[in-house]
Design an enzyme around this catalytic site. Structure first.
Site, mmCIF file in Angstrom:
data_model
loop_
_atom_site.group_PDB
_atom_site.id
_atom_site.type_symbol
_atom_site.label_atom_id
_atom_site.label_comp_id
_atom_site.label_asym_id
_atom_site.label_seq_id
_atom_site.Cartn_x
_atom_site.Cartn_y
_atom_site.Cartn_z
ATOM 1 N N LYS A 193 1.032 -1.467 -0.581
ATOM 2 C CA LYS A 193 -0.120 -0.064 0.008
ATOM 3 C C LYS A 193 0.778 1.058 0.028
ATOM 4 O O LYS A 193 1.217 1.485 0.482
ATOM 5 C CB LYS A 193 -0.721 0.375 0.895
ATOM 6 C CG LYS A 193 -1.820 0.877 1.086
ATOM 7 C CD LYS A 193 -2.743 1.545 2.256
ATOM 8 C CE LYS A 193 -1.671 2.609 3.453
ATOM 9 N NZ LYS A 193 -2.028 4.400 2.719
ATOM 10 N N GLY A 245 7.085 4.834 8.464
ATOM 11 C CA GLY A 245 6.048 6.252 8.394
ATOM 12 C C GLY A 245 5.915 6.603 10.365
ATOM 13 O O GLY A 245 7.484 6.783 10.738
ATOM 14 N N SER A 246 4.719 7.148 10.434
ATOM 15 C CA SER A 246 5.577 7.795 11.695
ATOM 16 C C SER A 246 5.088 7.109 13.020
ATOM 17 O O SER A 246 5.014 5.714 12.979
ATOM 18 C CB SER A 246 3.713 8.581 11.913
ATOM 19 O OG SER A 246 2.753 8.232 12.220
ATOM 20 N N THR A 247 5.804 7.814 14.315
ATOM 21 C CA THR A 247 5.763 6.659 15.304
ATOM 22 C C THR A 247 4.255 6.619 15.643
ATOM 23 O O THR A 247 4.250 5.639 16.304
ATOM 24 C CB THR A 247 6.770 7.438 15.921
ATOM 25 O OG1 THR A 247 8.253 7.650 15.273
ATOM 26 C CG2 THR A 247 6.600 6.277 17.263
ATOM 27 N N GLU A 267 10.154 1.107 10.095
ATOM 28 C CA GLU A 267 10.810 2.142 10.026
ATOM 29 C C GLU A 267 10.380 3.387 11.010
ATOM 30 O O GLU A 267 9.380 3.629 9.187
ATOM 31 C CB GLU A 267 11.831 2.069 8.527
ATOM 32 C CG GLU A 267 12.802 3.175 8.614
ATOM 33 C CD GLU A 267 13.097 4.178 7.730
ATOM 34 O OE1 GLU A 267 12.737 5.076 9.397
ATOM 35 O OE2 GLU A 267 12.459 4.709 6.758
ATOM 36 N N GLU A 398 9.597 15.592 16.097
ATOM 37 C CA GLU A 398 9.984 15.905 14.619
ATOM 38 C C GLU A 398 9.413 16.018 13.467
ATOM 39 O O GLU A 398 7.827 16.629 14.092
ATOM 40 C CB GLU A 398 9.757 13.994 13.902
ATOM 41 C CG GLU A 398 9.926 13.940 12.617
ATOM 42 C CD GLU A 398 10.341 12.155 11.640
ATOM 43 O OE1 GLU A 398 11.202 12.234 11.183
ATOM 44 O OE2 GLU A 398 9.408 12.539 12.247
#
Length: 488
Positions: A193, A245-247, A267, A398
């Protein structure tokens, strides 16, 4: 608007009438379907969403939105293809992967233009970095397909099965290659995706997957937003999730698959420290600072968004950095002279602007370039903050944009403590002409990837990944291949 013989395809020149990078022969469809079981398929519920050109906020195309039913079809296709693909000899699998790499090379210009249109990044970066690296990852793992016994001696490596892969919007084709190539090499089948704001190069990749002759169902590409990703994560017949992607989303995925046998690699975010010592080659270091934070508009998880400069050279480095920032060209992503393109989406621009306000409210001293930003689209001038401390949010959180926080230090121990004082642990950079200093400090930095006298350099043979809230697992090299096998 120019229409060709195919009523569903328009020349991309309708998006930019006078683009410096000629795109007359780049074809973009008005509507894109899901890629399931080797063919393009309409979504079960008939829903579509728009993908937007961030440099002018115009619609590029309509893209199918995959529902639970569509994801289930994709997973079933991958499961049916798994036995044949995994039992194919490594040599034969390698031929298919190599063919995909060659086709990416052959259509590199097309991929580069579409990547810049859909994502906003400068064409120079898409053309010279993203697309060549994507092809190189397929080439690299094509070579490993028939050498698994040598990659993992004294152990029998078997593929995991059906892998769900969810990739971000900052490096769409490159992140797809990071995940697809090793999974294919190991004998897995895949449901991929792409991010909802940048789906087009993944769908263009589907076209060359067809052209490569890859057996149907080995790679399936479903498009959509978070709900589609959740359908993949929660599907009971998927053996592994690989997410970049995002945490925040990474934590959701980790909770969602807890108690299941699914494997997982994440990651996630980063807040990379870029450290300049007084004995560094200053002009070279300034170029490294610019590359570390302004590359791809700062939309880089491993960006050097925290700059630490030794006090004795701080004034010199900051002045040279400001001077260099004023030379950066912000504008049309398709202009080969552009250094900084468009922010990927209105939502991300709002996030960046909010952090800039937070930095000002925290007492930071702001410096932004005096460039004139285009009236249409999503744009942010290169920005830096001085007079910030470890407790400031713009230092700890971030931002994912072209915003740099600068601090000074006196000693090695001080900068190590400051650099490690973050919830993230993805990347760092060290600038010094003293080799022993490099080896000393890199052993003490809590970061998965550390560069010396350079920044943001990538190679298919080198593992990439982080610690703490930057995730776990590695991509690239043998470490990346081992994430897609089990041992018997």
């Amino acid at each position: 608007m120019q229409k060709n013989e195919n009523s569903n395809v328009f020349k991309a020149s309708w998006i930019y009438d006078e683009a410096p990078e000629s795109i007359d022969h780049i074809q973009i469809k008005k509507k894109y379907e899901l890629f399931i079981d080797g063919k393009f398929t309409k979504p079960v519920k008939g829903n579509y969403f728009d993908t937007i050109n961030p440099s002018n906020n115009q619609k590029i195309a309509s893209v199918a939105e995959a529902s639970d039913e569509d994801v289930d079809k994709a997973v079933k296709a991958a499961r049916e293809a798994f036995l044949g693909w995994s039992n194919l000899s490594g040599k034969e699998r390698g031929k298919y992967i190599f063919r995909i790499a060659r086709l990416i090379q052959e259509r590199a210009r097309e991929f580069a233009v579409i990547e810049s249109l859909d994502g906003g990044k400068p064409i120079r970066e898409s053309r010279d970095i993203d697309i060549p690296l994507a092809a190189n990852h397929f080439f690299y793992y094509a070579g490993w397909a028939d050498k698994l016994a040598y990659a993992f001696p004294n152990r029998t490596a078997k593929p995991l099965g059906v892998v769900g892969q969810i990739i971000p919007w900052n490096f769409p084709l490159l992140m797809a290659s990071w995940k697809l190539a090793p999974a294919l090499s190991a004998g897995n089948t895949i449901v991929l995706k792409p991010a909802e704001t940048t789906p087009l190069t993944a769908l263009k990749l589907a076209e060359i997957i067809q052209e490569s002759g890859l057996p149907k169902g080995v790679i399936n590409i479903v498009t959509g937003a978070g709900e589609t990703g959740a359908s993949i994560v929660n599907h009971p017949d998927i053996d592994k999730i690989a997410f970049t992607g995002s945490t925040g989303v990474g934590k959701y995925i980790q909770k969602a698959i807890a108690g299941t046998p699914k494997k997982l690699t994440l990651e996630l975010g980063g807040k990379g420290a870029n450290i300049i010592f007084e004995d560094a080659a200053i002009d070279q270091a300034v170029e490294g600072i610019v590359n570390a934070i302004f590359f791809n508009q700062g939309h880089v998880c491993c960006a050097g968004s925290r700059l630490f400069v030794q006090e004795s050279v701080a004034d010199l480095v900051i002045q040279k950095l400001k001077n260099r920032m004023e030379t950066l060209i912000v504008g049309n992503p398709l202009d080969k002279n552009t250094d900084i393109g468009a922010i990927n989406s209105k939502k991300q621009l709002q996030t960046i602007e909010n952090y800039i306000k937070i930095g000002l409210n925290e007492g930071g001293e702001i410096y932004q370039t005096k460039c004139t930003l285009p009236k249409e689209g999503n744009w942010c001038a290169p920005t830096l903050f001085l007079n910030v401390s470890q407790s400031h949010r713009i230092v700890q959180e971030e931002i994912f944009g072209p915003v740099l926080a600068i601090q000074t230090f006196r000693t090695i121990d001080e900068v190590i403590e400051k650099a490690n004082n973050t919830p993230y642990g993805l990347s760092a950079g060290v600038w010094t002409q003293t080799g022993s200093k490099i080896f000393h400090i890199t052993q003490k930095l809590n970061a998965g990837v550390i560069w010396a006298n350079t920044f943001n350099k990538f190679d298919p043979t080198s593992p990439f990944g982080g610690y703490k809230e930057s995730g776990f697992g590695r991509e690239g090299g043998l470490h990346g291949l081992s994430s897609y096998v089990k041992f018997e």
